[in-house]
Motif scaffolding. Structure first.
Motif, short mmCIF file in Angstrom:
data_model
loop_
_atom_site.label_atom_id
_atom_site.label_comp_id
_atom_site.label_asym_id
_atom_site.label_seq_id
_atom_site.Cartn_x
_atom_site.Cartn_y
_atom_site.Cartn_z
N UNK A 231 0.59 -1.20 0.07
CA UNK A 231 -0.33 0.16 -0.02
C UNK A 231 0.96 1.21 0.03
N UNK A 232 2.07 1.14 0.52
CA UNK A 232 2.79 2.34 0.60
C UNK A 232 3.40 2.60 -0.82
N UNK A 233 3.59 1.71 -1.76
CA UNK A 233 4.05 1.82 -2.92
C UNK A 233 2.77 2.40 -3.79
N UNK A 234 1.77 1.91 -3.70
CA UNK A 234 0.63 2.37 -4.17
C UNK A 234 0.16 3.94 -3.79
N UNK A 235 0.28 4.14 -2.77
CA UNK A 235 0.06 5.56 -2.04
C UNK A 235 1.03 6.53 -2.59
N UNK A 236 2.33 6.05 -2.41
CA UNK A 236 3.30 6.84 -2.88
C UNK A 236 3.48 7.39 -4.43
N UNK A 237 3.06 6.38 -5.47
CA UNK A 237 2.53 6.37 -6.79
C UNK A 237 1.38 7.58 -7.13
N UNK A 238 0.53 7.57 -6.10
CA UNK A 238 -0.72 8.44 -6.11
C UNK A 238 -0.15 9.75 -5.88
N UNK A 239 0.49 9.83 -4.66
CA UNK A 239 0.59 11.39 -4.16
C UNK A 239 1.67 11.81 -4.87
N UNK A 240 2.93 11.10 -5.21
CA UNK A 240 4.07 11.65 -5.90
C UNK A 240 4.27 10.97 -7.33
N UNK A 241 3.62 11.30 -8.12
CA UNK A 241 3.46 10.50 -9.57
C UNK A 241 4.81 11.04 -10.23
N UNK A 242 5.44 12.12 -9.88
CA UNK A 242 6.71 12.46 -10.59
C UNK A 242 7.86 11.73 -9.70
N UNK A 243 7.67 10.85 -8.88
CA UNK A 243 8.77 10.67 -7.95
C UNK A 243 9.15 11.27 -6.78
N UNK A 244 10.10 10.63 -6.07
CA UNK A 244 10.61 11.10 -4.89
C UNK A 244 12.11 11.47 -4.89
N UNK A 245 12.62 12.14 -3.84
CA UNK A 245 14.03 12.56 -4.11
C UNK A 245 14.98 11.39 -3.56
N UNK A 246 16.04 11.19 -4.21
CA UNK A 246 16.98 10.30 -3.74
C UNK A 246 18.24 10.71 -3.28
N UNK A 247 18.29 10.78 -1.89
CA UNK A 247 19.46 11.57 -1.23
C UNK A 247 19.99 10.72 -0.01
N UNK A 248 20.94 10.70 0.21
CA UNK A 248 21.62 9.60 1.44
C UNK A 248 22.22 10.76 2.58
N UNK A 249 21.62 10.72 3.62
CA UNK A 249 21.85 11.51 5.00
C UNK A 249 23.36 11.04 5.09
N UNK A 250 24.13 12.20 5.77
CA UNK A 250 25.74 11.92 5.91
C UNK A 250 25.65 11.15 7.19
N UNK A 251 24.57 11.35 7.99
CA UNK A 251 24.40 10.69 9.38
C UNK A 251 24.16 9.25 9.16
N UNK A 252 23.82 8.77 8.17
CA UNK A 252 23.47 7.22 7.72
C UNK A 252 24.29 5.99 8.71
N UNK A 253 25.49 6.30 8.68
CA UNK A 253 26.16 5.09 9.32
C UNK A 253 26.29 5.28 10.89
N UNK A 254 25.64 6.53 11.43
CA UNK A 254 25.27 6.72 12.72
C UNK A 254 24.21 6.24 13.24
N UNK A 255 23.22 5.69 12.08
CA UNK A 255 21.77 5.14 12.66
C UNK A 255 21.89 3.73 12.20
N UNK A 256 22.40 3.50 11.14
CA UNK A 256 22.31 2.15 10.38
C UNK A 256 23.78 1.50 10.67
N UNK A 257 23.81 0.14 11.15
CA UNK A 257 25.09 -0.25 11.03
C UNK A 257 25.66 -0.63 9.66
#
Ligand code: GTP
Ligand code: MG
Length: 149
Positions: free
Chosen positions: A122-148
Motif C-alpha cells: 500500500x505504501x508503493x501504491x500511495x506514493x505513486x498516487x501522491x508523488x507521480x513524478x517520483x521522490x527525492x533520492x538522497x543519502x544522509x551523511x548521518x546514515x552510518x550513525x543510525x544504521x550499522x
C-alpha cells in the motif's frame, strides 16, 4: 530501503502539529524523501481511501480529508511501514498508547490527525498516487550513525 507514505490530516495541520510530527520521524532515524502541502479534491481522497469505500464512515472520512490542506510525505528507513504505524499509534485514539502521535494528540477516530501506510504494497501504491513524478533520492551523511550497514 523501505519507504512509507505518511499524511498529516487537515486537523493536524490546523492544530500546528506539522513540526512535531516531522520531528518524531526525523529523530527516530527515518529520512524524508518527499513532502508537499496540498488541498486534495474529493475524487482524489476517495481514491486514496478506496479500500474503505464500503465502510459506513467513508463519506465522512472523505469530507474530513478534503476539509483543509494536508501534508503528504515519504519517509525511508528500515521497517519504515511497520515502525511508522507504531509511531502513529492505534487507529482509535482511545486505544493509542501515550507516546504515540495519536495517543498524545487526539481523542476521536474521525479526527486522528495522521495517516500511515498499512503495508509495503500500500505504501508503493500511495506514493505513486501522491508523488507521480517520483521522490527525492538522497543519502544522509548521518546514515552510518543510525544504521550499522
Ligand atoms: P489511516 O492511517 O488514516 O489509513 O488509518 P488506519 O490505517 O489506522 O485506519 P483505517 O485505514 O482502518 O481507517 C482510515 C481512517 O478512517 C482512520 O484513520 C480514521 O480517520 C477513519 N476511521 C476509521 N474507522 C472509523 C470509524 O469507525 N468511524 C469514523 N468516523 N472514522 C473512522
Ligand atoms: Mg489505513
Amino acid at each position: 530501503s523501505e519507504v512509507t507514505f505518511i499524511m498529516i490530516k487537515p486537523d493536524g495541520v490546523q492544530r500546528g502539529l506539522i513540526g512535531d510530527i516531522i520531528c518524531r520521524f526525523e529523530k527516530k532515524g527515518f529520512f524524508l524523501k518527499a513532502m508537499k502541502m496540498v488541498q486534495v479534491e474529493r475524487a482524489f481522497a476517495e481514491k486514496h481511501y478506496s479500500d474503505l469505500s464500503s465502510k459506513p464512515f467513508f463519506g465522512s472520512l472523505v469530507e474530513y480529508i478534503v476539509s483543509g490542506p494536508v501534508v503528504a510525505m515519504v519517509w525511508q528507513g528500515k521497517g519504515a511501514v511497520a515502525t511508522g504505524r507504531k509511531i502513529i499509534g492505534a487507529t482509535n485514539p482511545a486505544a493509542s498508547e501515550p507516546g504515540t502521535i495519536r495517543g498524545d494528540y487526539c481523542i476521536e477516530v474521525s479526527r486522528n490527525i495522521i495517516h500511515g501506510s498499512d503495508a509495503v504494497e500500500s505504501a508503493q501504491k500511495e506514493i505513486a498516487l501522491w508523488f507521480p513524478d517520483g521522490i527525492v533520492d538522497w543519502r544522509s551523511a548521518n546514515h552510518s550513525w543510525i544504521y550499522e550497514n
